[in-house]
Design a protein around this motif. Sequence first.
Motif, PDB file in Angstrom:
ATOM      1  N   ASP A  43       0.822  -1.211   0.000  1.00  0.00           N
ATOM      2  CA  ASP A  43       0.000   0.000   0.000  1.00  0.00           C
ATOM      3  C   ASP A  43       0.856   1.261   0.000  1.00  0.00           C
ATOM      4  O   ASP A  43       0.451   2.303  -0.521  1.00  0.00           O
ATOM      5  N   ALA A  44       2.077   1.163   0.570  1.00  0.00           N
ATOM      6  CA  ALA A  44       2.932   2.350   0.663  1.00  0.00           C
ATOM      7  C   ALA A  44       4.327   1.937   1.116  1.00  0.00           C
ATOM      8  O   ALA A  44       4.541   0.832   1.626  1.00  0.00           O
ATOM      9  N   PHE A  45       5.273   2.837   0.914  1.00  0.00           N
ATOM     10  CA  PHE A  45       6.594   2.740   1.539  1.00  0.00           C
ATOM     11  C   PHE A  45       6.604   3.771   2.660  1.00  0.00           C
ATOM     12  O   PHE A  45       6.409   4.958   2.415  1.00  0.00           O
ATOM     13  N   VAL A  46       6.813   3.303   3.884  1.00  0.00           N
ATOM     14  CA  VAL A  46       6.752   4.179   5.050  1.00  0.00           C
ATOM     15  C   VAL A  46       8.122   4.271   5.696  1.00  0.00           C
ATOM     16  O   VAL A  46       8.775   3.251   5.937  1.00  0.00           O
ATOM     17  N   SER A  47       8.576   5.488   5.968  1.00  0.00           N
ATOM     18  CA  SER A  47       9.817   5.712   6.706  1.00  0.00           C
ATOM     19  C   SER A  47       9.475   6.158   8.124  1.00  0.00           C
ATOM     20  O   SER A  47       8.674   7.081   8.309  1.00  0.00           O
ATOM     21  N   ARG A  48      10.100   5.506   9.121  1.00  0.00           N
ATOM     22  CA  ARG A  48       9.848   5.867  10.523  1.00  0.00           C
ATOM     23  C   ARG A  48      11.167   5.990  11.275  1.00  0.00           C
ATOM     24  O   ARG A  48      12.156   5.323  10.944  1.00  0.00           O
ATOM     25  N   ASP A  49      11.173   6.810  12.281  1.00  0.00           N
ATOM     26  CA  ASP A  49      12.343   6.974  13.129  1.00  0.00           C
ATOM     27  C   ASP A  49      12.424   5.822  14.129  1.00  0.00           C
ATOM     28  O   ASP A  49      11.418   5.459  14.758  1.00  0.00           O
ATOM     29  N   ALA A  54      13.738   5.481  17.136  1.00  0.00           N
ATOM     30  CA  ALA A  54      13.489   5.739  18.551  1.00  0.00           C
ATOM     31  C   ALA A  54      12.100   6.317  18.819  1.00  0.00           C
ATOM     32  O   ALA A  54      11.377   5.847  19.704  1.00  0.00           O
ATOM     33  N   SER A  55      11.712   7.331  18.052  1.00  0.00           N
ATOM     34  CA  SER A  55      10.444   8.012  18.327  1.00  0.00           C
ATOM     35  C   SER A  55       9.253   7.367  17.637  1.00  0.00           C
ATOM     36  O   SER A  55       8.101   7.554  18.060  1.00  0.00           O
ATOM     37  N   GLY A  56       9.515   6.644  16.566  1.00  0.00           N
ATOM     38  CA  GLY A  56       8.429   6.058  15.781  1.00  0.00           C
ATOM     39  C   GLY A  56       7.769   7.039  14.843  1.00  0.00           C
ATOM     40  O   GLY A  56       6.827   6.686  14.125  1.00  0.00           O
ATOM     41  N   ALA A  57       8.249   8.287  14.827  1.00  0.00           N
ATOM     42  CA  ALA A  57       7.648   9.315  13.972  1.00  0.00           C
ATOM     43  C   ALA A  57       7.726   8.913  12.506  1.00  0.00           C
ATOM     44  O   ALA A  57       8.730   8.358  12.056  1.00  0.00           O
ATOM     45  N   VAL A  58       6.652   9.189  11.757  1.00  0.00           N
ATOM     46  CA  VAL A  58       6.627   8.925  10.323  1.00  0.00           C
ATOM     47  C   VAL A  58       7.361  10.059   9.607  1.00  0.00           C
ATOM     48  O   VAL A  58       6.952  11.217   9.679  1.00  0.00           O
ATOM     49  N   LEU A  59       8.458   9.715   8.938  1.00  0.00           N
ATOM     50  CA  LEU A  59       9.270  10.700   8.225  1.00  0.00           C
ATOM     51  C   LEU A  59       8.804  10.885   6.785  1.00  0.00           C
ATOM     52  O   LEU A  59       8.970  11.955   6.199  1.00  0.00           O
ATOM     53  N   ASN A  60       8.245   9.829   6.212  1.00  0.00           N
ATOM     54  CA  ASN A  60       7.802   9.870   4.825  1.00  0.00           C
ATOM     55  C   ASN A  60       6.827   8.722   4.608  1.00  0.00           C
ATOM     56  O   ASN A  60       7.008   7.628   5.147  1.00  0.00           O
ATOM     57  N   GLU A  61       5.790   8.968   3.838  1.00  0.00           N
ATOM     58  CA  GLU A  61       4.863   7.907   3.445  1.00  0.00           C
ATOM     59  C   GLU A  61       4.577   8.078   1.961  1.00  0.00           C
ATOM     60  O   GLU A  61       3.902   9.024   1.549  1.00  0.00           O
ATOM     61  N   PHE A  62       5.133   7.171   1.181  1.00  0.00           N
ATOM     62  CA  PHE A  62       4.983   7.223  -0.278  1.00  0.00           C
ATOM     63  C   PHE A  62       3.944   6.194  -0.670  1.00  0.00           C
ATOM     64  O   PHE A  62       4.183   4.990  -0.591  1.00  0.00           O
ATOM     65  N   VAL A  63       2.790   6.663  -1.069  1.00  0.00           N
ATOM     66  CA  VAL A  63       1.656   5.780  -1.342  1.00  0.00           C
ATOM     67  C   VAL A  63       1.787   5.133  -2.719  1.00  0.00           C
ATOM     68  O   VAL A  63       2.037   5.812  -3.717  1.00  0.00           O
ATOM     69  N   PHE A  64       1.618   3.800  -2.754  1.00  0.00           N
ATOM     70  CA  PHE A  64       1.642   3.047  -4.004  1.00  0.00           C
ATOM     71  C   PHE A  64       0.194   2.694  -4.374  1.00  0.00           C
ATOM     72  O   PHE A  64      -0.278   1.592  -4.103  1.00  0.00           O
ATOM     73  N   ASP A  65      -0.506   3.620  -4.992  1.00  0.00           N
ATOM     74  CA  ASP A  65      -1.898   3.386  -5.371  1.00  0.00           C
ATOM     75  C   ASP A  65      -2.031   3.409  -6.885  1.00  0.00           C
ATOM     76  O   ASP A  65      -1.039   3.432  -7.627  1.00  0.00           O
ATOM     77  N   ALA A  66      -3.270   3.393  -7.370  1.00  0.00           N
ATOM     78  CA  ALA A  66      -3.512   3.371  -8.811  1.00  0.00           C
ATOM     79  C   ALA A  66      -2.973   4.625  -9.484  1.00  0.00           C
ATOM     80  O   ALA A  66      -2.507   4.574 -10.630  1.00  0.00           O
ATOM     81  N   VAL A  67      -3.012   5.746  -8.791  1.00  0.00           N
ATOM     82  CA  VAL A  67      -2.481   6.991  -9.339  1.00  0.00           C
ATOM     83  C   VAL A  67      -0.978   6.871  -9.566  1.00  0.00           C
ATOM     84  O   VAL A  67      -0.448   7.267 -10.609  1.00  0.00           O
ATOM     85  N   ALA A  68      -0.271   6.292  -8.589  1.00  0.00           N
ATOM     86  CA  ALA A  68       1.177   6.108  -8.716  1.00  0.00           C
ATOM     87  C   ALA A  68       1.505   5.134  -9.845  1.00  0.00           C
ATOM     88  O   ALA A  68       2.459   5.338 -10.599  1.00  0.00           O
ATOM     89  N   ASP A 103       2.804  -2.770   5.063  1.00  0.00           N
ATOM     90  CA  ASP A 103       3.285  -3.636   3.982  1.00  0.00           C
ATOM     91  C   ASP A 103       4.768  -3.474   3.714  1.00  0.00           C
ATOM     92  O   ASP A 103       5.459  -4.420   3.341  1.00  0.00           O
ATOM     93  N   CYS A 104       5.296  -2.255   3.893  1.00  0.00           N
ATOM     94  CA  CYS A 104       6.717  -1.999   3.641  1.00  0.00           C
ATOM     95  C   CYS A 104       7.150  -0.799   4.481  1.00  0.00           C
ATOM     96  O   CYS A 104       6.694   0.320   4.236  1.00  0.00           O
ATOM     97  N   THR A 105       8.015  -1.029   5.457  1.00  0.00           N
ATOM     98  CA  THR A 105       8.456   0.035   6.363  1.00  0.00           C
ATOM     99  C   THR A 105       9.964  -0.002   6.522  1.00  0.00           C
ATOM    100  O   THR A 105      10.548  -1.071   6.707  1.00  0.00           O
TER     101      THR A 105
END
Length: 376
Positions: free
Chosen positions: A73-79, A81-95, A199-201
């Motif tokens: 569904d997406a490629f997610v980047s997280r920190d 230690a904090s768990g903060a989401v740094l980037n979420e690149f959505v892999f949808d029909a538009v992509a 799905d991908c982190t």
Amino acid sequence: MDRATRIAIVGAGIAGLTAAGLLQQQGYGVTVFEQAENFSRIGAGIILGASTAKVMRRLGIEDVMVRTGIKPDAFVSRDVASGAVLNEFVFDAVAERRFGGPFVNIHRADLHRLLVSRLKPGSIRFEHHLAGLDETGDGVRLTFVNGARVEADLVIGADGIRSVVREAIVGRATPRYVGKVALRAVFPASRAVGVPIRDCTKWWGEERHLLSYFMTERRDECYVMAAVPSDAWHADSPPGPGSREDFLAAFPTAHPDLRALLEATDNVSLLPICDRVRNDVWSAGRAVLMGDACHAVRPFMAAGGSMAIEDAAILARAIAACNSPEQAFHVYAASRIPRVGDVQRISAENSWMKLPGDTSWFFGYDPFSDALDQAA
């Protein structure tokens, strides 16, 4: 080149099999020489972007690859230690429409099986470990450890980071240990019930990172790979068994979501991470390199497999378009070196998709529309 050209491919990995399938599709006689006794379900996962989906489409296995693996569904980047989401690149029909193909996570062995299915029966010769090459004036003689000798008109070295074909072209040199070890685990998702797994982190930490993803639409099998600093390994260290404790010790400040994932890991292995100093000499005479044999990249951008598959597409096109092996290899290298050089640099930086940024140059690339005549 004439379709009667005899082509020998050394190495039946993803690179070699993709090249073999594309060349046979164009009418060439291709034999693949593999040192293993047979194929088995070894290895781990691989992430493939839209550029490689275009190659699988040409081979006629894009749809079955999607069904066999998973479209995340997406490629997610997280920190870390904090768990903060740094980037979420959505892999949808538009992509998919934007980049011209889907994004797929799949087990390497499953992709391997699909590539084999596109070859003519008898194309692969097992237990053929290359010992050396000799140019014969109008061809190349391949000598194997088992005593076999084979004549070919051109040779493609797809035999990995410790390539024997590479040694024949640029000389012998040990791969470079990059100072980090890979911890890998493949385990049933049932071990991680209740753990929030996308799905991908990719988890980003200080001098270390961890990538986790599912490999099938059933989401019943997890793959986890971490890269952490280590002075205890070198380029010739063999892979070895690891443990859950190795994962936990590598991420002492892990966010609770990450720690829960690490506690679920099983079937852990350890191996040194290596690459090679960049060398843009990819061919000599009638022999040429592709994939890790000529441009081994650090596995921090999840791009090594994509680069090998793209290599296969460009090399197959160049062979079909040119009058001699030397001309084809020149066109191939001129087309590929700038792009692969960028990937090698970004992989070494370990910065890819940590934060939002332009990804179209990578995912939107089409190896079948690249202007080979301009590259020459």
